[in-house]
Scaffold this motif. Structure first.
Motif: not given
Length: 196
Positions: A18-19, A22-23, A126-129, A152, A155, A193, A195
């Protein structure tokens, strides 16, 4: 990418993946249906525009970087599972879904068998999972991960969920937007969330 990231597992074991996404830009979202689109309407008793979301079969997410990620349901874990189909190093999984001649591909952007919500999702970064967990409603389920969704967040703040039965309280895999969640399930769902 190491083998752990590539192999199929529940969302909480995929935080590194997921990291990585992201973006990243999601350039294609393809459902691999057990049935042709018109048959899926009959088999699943669904509307034409819901075939992409609600047919049976896995989904592949294609990213601009060359990464392709698959997702499906695993009823034995009462969870969604996720894996890497291809990556930018040339790795390809042993049995690529694209090569399965028994599955029928349906794009999220299909004008007939999908709805227009997906136009605002495909092509976005994708900004966050988020991982969606469900409170177990019996002792048997309490032993399982119960990770019933991967949300998902794009942005532009549009969201979609790879879901284990969230649309109809079943073991069926679906690829849905939030409005499809069965309202009766909401009180038992918890969003976390991810992280690194």
């Amino acid at each position: 990418m190491d083998e752990d990231i590539r192999k199929s597992s529940i969302p909480s074991n995929k935080l590194k993946l997921f990291q990585i996404i992201r973006n990243q830009t999601l350039c294609k979202l393809i459902r691999f249906s057990w049935w042709e689109s018109s048959d899926a309407m009959e088999q699943c008793e669904i509307a034409e525009e819901d075939v992409f979301s609600l047919t049976a079969g896995p989904v592949l997410m294609y990213f601009q970087s060359g990464l392709v990620i698959g997702a499906a349901s695993d009823p034995a874990q009462n969870s969604v599972i996720i894996w890497i189909e291809k990556d930018d190093t040339g790795y390809i999984t042993d049995e690529p879904i694209e090569n399965d001649t028994e599955l029928y591909s349906i794009s999220a952007l299909d004008k007939q068998y999908s709805n227009s919500d997906w136009n605002q999702i495909v092509g976005q970064r994708i900004s966050m999972v988020n991982i969606i967990k469900r409170e177990p409603h019996n002792a048997l389920l309490a032993e399982l991960p119960n990770e019933v969704g991967i949300e998902m967040v794009m942005e532009n703040e549009k969201k979609f969920i790879m879901s284990h039965g969230l649309h109809n309280n079943s073991d069926d895999f679906s690829v849905i937007t939030e409005s499809y969640i069965d309202r009766k399930l909401l009180q038992n769902l918890r969003w976390t969330t991810t992280r690194s």
